[in-house]
Scaffold this active site. Sequence first.
Site: not given
Length: 354
Positions: A326, A191, A296
Amino acid sequence: MTNLIIPRAARRVIAALALALACVPAMCANDTLMMTAEADAFLRSVPVGLQARQKSAVRQAIGGDVSALEAVRSSRNSLPDIPEGVRTQDIGEEYRLYTPAASACDGRALPVLIYLHGGGWCFGSINSCAAFCAALVERSGMAVLAVDYPLAPEHPFPAALNAVTKAIAVVAARADELGIDPGAISLGGDSAGGNLALAAALNLVYAREMAAADALPRLKSLVLFYPVVKVWADGSDSWRAYGNGYGLDSGIMEAFNEAYLIGVADARMPLVSPFEAASSHLEALPPVLMINAGRDILRDQGEAMCRKLAEAGVDVNHKVFEGATHLFITVGGQPTAFARAVDAASYFLMRAGR
């Protein structure tokens, strides 16, 4: 044997073909079914309103009150159990080195993955990625160095990026002491950590270009899990489809972006948003493994980044875990996606280290 010189245009075609082949799912149908079922159960377990409260905490911190954000950070900052076959060593307050047990590495200099946790640049810690770091060491036999970089909004761009660049230099300078092979340094993250890994790799490209020297560390590879590559609301199909209730809401992502960008005039600077980097700089990057979650908001920008890397001639291996959402790297609840990510990263890194 004759060395063939392949024109850049041809290399781009070859790389694009390799990307297409790499995107063919290597998992069996049962893996996707398991990922979907586990992700659905994980999402049902998330407390109602959690992301709204976290978004509010980030926005309060942007306004100067960090108390709620500190509470969020504390709630996510616990160290999981470390397998017996993995040894850890804290190096100051900034780094934690994971290595195989002494009997497993026989004094060899080990390849290393410098790993950067996720958390929207605003939370997460050296502990939040510990399960992944330990699992990768156990699976691959290599070393992993986790970096505790400074968090936004108290420390917006470029504080975290500078900390990552420093970590690369520290590993290279102290390789002998740490038992690391200085010629086998890879960089990775999930991320926001994936954003920092890609940006730091670009930073090395820029620094090498400006210095006109080859003394800076050269990365072996990049391992990126659902990275942020466009630090703005991209309005893509995945952003619209999965913007609420899939592990990373669009509202909290926009708050993360705002916190990270305090004082930044242009969110499209390449060191902020690597998607904006020129092909002439992307082509200098090492091989890339990117794994996206199918459900996501960041899926589409990850796919677009992989296409751009491939067009620049970068060796890209892109996988999409269709049923996953996610967070599967740093938050428990999606064990199949986590295990397949460890397997894929281990295989990729061992190949890159050859």
